[in-house]
Design a protein around this motif. Structure first.
Motif, short mmCIF file in Angstrom:
data_model
loop_
_atom_site.label_atom_id
_atom_site.label_comp_id
_atom_site.label_asym_id
_atom_site.label_seq_id
_atom_site.Cartn_x
_atom_site.Cartn_y
_atom_site.Cartn_z
N PRO A 87 10.74 20.42 1.29
CA PRO A 87 9.80 19.41 0.78
C PRO A 87 9.48 19.62 -0.71
O PRO A 87 9.36 20.76 -1.18
CB PRO A 87 8.54 19.62 1.63
CG PRO A 87 9.02 20.35 2.85
CD PRO A 87 10.15 21.20 2.38
N ILE A 88 9.34 18.52 -1.43
CA ILE A 88 8.93 18.56 -2.83
C ILE A 88 7.91 17.45 -3.07
O ILE A 88 7.98 16.39 -2.45
CB ILE A 88 10.12 18.39 -3.79
CG1 ILE A 88 10.96 17.16 -3.40
CG2 ILE A 88 10.97 19.64 -3.84
CD1 ILE A 88 12.07 16.83 -4.38
N GLU A 89 6.96 17.71 -3.97
CA GLU A 89 5.94 16.70 -4.26
C GLU A 89 5.92 16.29 -5.73
O GLU A 89 5.09 15.47 -6.12
CB GLU A 89 4.56 17.19 -3.83
CG GLU A 89 4.03 18.37 -4.63
CD GLU A 89 2.59 18.71 -4.28
OE1 GLU A 89 2.18 18.49 -3.12
OE2 GLU A 89 1.87 19.18 -5.17
N SER A 90 6.79 16.86 -6.55
CA SER A 90 6.85 16.50 -7.97
C SER A 90 8.21 16.87 -8.52
O SER A 90 8.97 17.64 -7.91
CB SER A 90 5.75 17.22 -8.76
OG SER A 90 6.04 18.61 -8.85
N ALA A 91 8.51 16.35 -9.73
CA ALA A 91 9.76 16.71 -10.39
C ALA A 91 9.76 18.18 -10.77
O ALA A 91 10.83 18.81 -10.82
CB ALA A 91 9.96 15.84 -11.62
N TYR A 92 8.58 18.75 -11.02
CA TYR A 92 8.50 20.17 -11.36
C TYR A 92 8.85 21.03 -10.15
O TYR A 92 9.58 22.02 -10.27
CB TYR A 92 7.09 20.50 -11.87
CG TYR A 92 6.62 19.55 -12.94
CD1 TYR A 92 7.28 19.47 -14.16
CD2 TYR A 92 5.53 18.71 -12.72
CE1 TYR A 92 6.86 18.58 -15.14
CE2 TYR A 92 5.11 17.81 -13.68
CZ TYR A 92 5.78 17.74 -14.90
OH TYR A 92 5.37 16.86 -15.85
N SER A 125 0.83 -1.21 0.00
CA SER A 125 0.00 0.00 0.00
C SER A 125 0.86 1.26 0.00
O SER A 125 0.57 2.23 -0.70
CB SER A 125 -0.93 -0.01 1.22
OG SER A 125 -1.65 1.20 1.32
N LEU A 126 1.95 1.23 0.76
CA LEU A 126 2.85 2.38 0.84
C LEU A 126 3.47 2.66 -0.53
O LEU A 126 3.59 3.82 -0.94
CB LEU A 126 3.94 2.09 1.87
CG LEU A 126 4.88 3.25 2.22
CD1 LEU A 126 4.17 4.27 3.08
CD2 LEU A 126 6.12 2.74 2.94
N GLN A 127 3.86 1.62 -1.24
CA GLN A 127 4.46 1.79 -2.56
C GLN A 127 3.47 2.42 -3.54
O GLN A 127 3.86 3.23 -4.38
CB GLN A 127 4.94 0.45 -3.10
CG GLN A 127 6.17 -0.09 -2.37
CD GLN A 127 6.55 -1.46 -2.89
OE1 GLN A 127 5.85 -2.45 -2.70
NE2 GLN A 127 7.68 -1.52 -3.57
N ARG A 128 2.19 2.04 -3.43
CA ARG A 128 1.19 2.62 -4.33
C ARG A 128 0.90 4.07 -3.94
O ARG A 128 0.86 4.96 -4.80
CB ARG A 128 -0.10 1.80 -4.28
CG ARG A 128 -0.01 0.42 -4.90
CD ARG A 128 -1.39 -0.19 -5.05
NE ARG A 128 -2.10 -0.29 -3.78
CZ ARG A 128 -2.03 -1.35 -2.97
NH1 ARG A 128 -1.27 -2.39 -3.31
NH2 ARG A 128 -2.70 -1.37 -1.83
N ARG A 129 0.68 4.31 -2.68
CA ARG A 129 0.24 5.62 -2.21
C ARG A 129 1.33 6.67 -2.34
O ARG A 129 1.07 7.83 -2.66
CB ARG A 129 -0.19 5.51 -0.73
CG ARG A 129 -0.92 6.71 -0.18
CD ARG A 129 -2.28 6.90 -0.84
NE ARG A 129 -3.04 7.92 -0.21
CZ ARG A 129 -3.85 7.73 0.85
NH1 ARG A 129 -3.95 6.54 1.39
NH2 ARG A 129 -4.52 8.73 1.35
N PHE A 130 2.56 6.27 -2.13
CA PHE A 130 3.67 7.23 -2.13
C PHE A 130 4.68 6.90 -3.23
O PHE A 130 5.89 7.06 -3.06
CB PHE A 130 4.34 7.26 -0.76
CG PHE A 130 3.43 7.77 0.32
CD1 PHE A 130 3.22 9.13 0.49
CD2 PHE A 130 2.76 6.88 1.15
CE1 PHE A 130 2.36 9.60 1.47
CE2 PHE A 130 1.90 7.34 2.14
CZ PHE A 130 1.69 8.70 2.31
N GLU A 131 4.17 6.47 -4.36
CA GLU A 131 5.03 6.14 -5.50
C GLU A 131 5.88 7.34 -5.91
O GLU A 131 7.08 7.21 -6.17
CB GLU A 131 4.18 5.67 -6.68
CG GLU A 131 4.99 5.33 -7.92
CD GLU A 131 4.12 4.94 -9.10
OE1 GLU A 131 4.67 4.42 -10.10
OE2 GLU A 131 2.88 5.15 -9.03
N THR A 132 5.26 8.53 -5.98
CA THR A 132 6.00 9.72 -6.39
C THR A 132 7.11 10.05 -5.42
O THR A 132 8.25 10.35 -5.82
CB THR A 132 5.04 10.92 -6.51
OG1 THR A 132 4.05 10.64 -7.50
CG2 THR A 132 5.80 12.18 -6.90
#
Length: 398
Positions: A307-312, A257-264
């Motif tokens: 903190p960052i949430e995306s490559a952008y 579940s962790l891998q799916r939820r926090f894949e990014t």
């Protein structure tokens, strides 16, 4: 240079008597008043690593002048806005923030699970008005000042500073009348020569987790940097930096579940050697001395702990990190990803402080409309927009 009213005396930070009066204020629990605006803004004196510093109280940054170092971005431009007054309530008299959590600090045999936000990261629902596990991690980061950066600090922010500022922020937060710091474990910076003393302090704090008890069992909150998820029989061992020899067991369904939820977050961590992966989790224990993960959430941060949430965002924060002027990273808290937020603020931009927005490739009409409303609602702020589908990042504001 900031000016304060300290026990009836107006002083600048560089004045000769400043440290002496600051020591007296700390011992007497006197609140310094920041004179950046009228009326002055109450602050408090904190002891950070045996150094006395003046810090803003929780949720008070918006009261400061935009030119003041203690100023922070308007709450409505981040995921903090929907939580203030509900999940997070500020007590001006005590100088503390009372938190209503969307997760439990006790356990009745529940299965471990990943926890990102009160609502699914892909849904538009955010009705609980409670703070998720990830939301708590964002609030700790926000109140610790770890979202702020200037290139002057390059090479000067390490785990020691992160640990000190997180610990101080937790002392000003309460959950059901109890100080959060009493239920929060943050690994001390590890030194081999102090290993025995560090492990003894940690064991003393975690004692209640391993005692047999009828009914519900006590849980603690742990915030630390992931070193690795080591494979074990039917699950994973969560290895935390600065905690050598201490292992946490995560069941296999929770790991999937962790891998799916926090894949990014996992991909951002693995994409560069300098990034860090932060985890916040509720942990329990068995009478046999096995530490287990009950709920867990992840947050990717840069080499400077931003903190960052995306490559952008990673690209934007990297460019902001080279500026000598101050930038403040925006946080999503429990706001779903389909909602826009100010990804960063440049409080020293001229002629107006400037909010920086990223429009991702999958942004729909609702996202665009909400972004327009956010910008129109703050005529006191300039706006900078990077529409990713239109090409490279535009030049930053002056």
């Amino acid at each position: 240079m900031r000016r304060f009213l300290l026990d009836g005396t107006v002083l600048e930070e560089g004045d000769e008597r400043f440290q002496d009066l600051l020591t007296d204020a700390y011992r007497g629990r006197v609140r310094p008043l920041c004179l950046c605006c009228q009326p002055p803004v109450p602050m408090y004196v904190a002891n950070i690593g045996d150094q006395l510093v003046i810090k803003r109280m929780p949720l008070s940054g918006g009261k400061h002048d935009p030119a003041c170092p203690s100023y922070e971005q308007p709450y409505e431009l981040s995921g903090l806005g929907p939580l203030v007054g509900g999940a997070i309530k500020f007590d001006p008299a005590a100088g503390t923030a009372s938190l209503t959590l969307d997760f439990s600090l006790s356990k009745r045999g529940a299965v471990a699970r990943s926890n990102g936000s009160a609502a699914s990261a892909d849904s538009g629902r955010n009705e609980t008005k409670k703070l998720s596990l990830r939301g708590l991690l964002h609030f700790l980061w926000h109140e610790s000042g770890l979202t702020e950066w200037t290139s002057h600090w390059t090479g000067k922010r390490h785990w020691w500073q992160v640990y000190q500022h997180l610990s101080e922020a937790a002392r000003l937060m309460e959950v059901r009348g109890q100080v959060l710091a009493d239920r929060l474990l943050i690994p001390e910076p590890f030194r081999a020569g102090d290993r025995a003393a560090i492990e003894q302090r940690r064991a003393q704090k975690l004692t209640g987790l391993f005692q047999a008890a009828a009914g519900s069992k006590k849980l603690m909150v742990l915030v630390g940097e992931i070193k690795e998820f080591a494979g074990v029989r039917n699950g994973r061992q969560v290895v935390i930096k600065h905690m050598p020899g201490f292992r946490l067991y995560l069941e296999e369904p929770a790991w999937r579940s962790l891998q799916r939820r926090f894949e990014t977050e996992l991909m951002l961590w693995q994409s560069t050697e300098t990034s860090h992966l932060m985890a916040i989790m509720t942990i329990g224990g068995t009478p046999a001395g096995i530490a287990t993960v009950n709920e867990i959430a992840l947050m990717a941060v840069t080499e400077h702990w931003l903190p960052i949430e995306s490559a952008y965002e990673q690209l934007l924060v990297g460019r902001l990190g080279r500026l000598r002027s101050k930038s403040v990273k925006g946080l999503r808290f429990d706001l779903p990803r389909i909602h826009p937020l100010a990804n960063a603020i440049l409080p020293e931009a001229r002629p107006l402080p400037c909010a920086l927005y990223i429009v991702p490739p999958d942004a729909g009409d609702d996202f665009q409309a909400a972004l327009g409303e956010m910008i129109d609602a703050r005529p006191d702020l300039g706006s900078w927009i990077w529409r990713v589908t239109e090409g490279d990042m535009p030049p930053l504001p002056a």
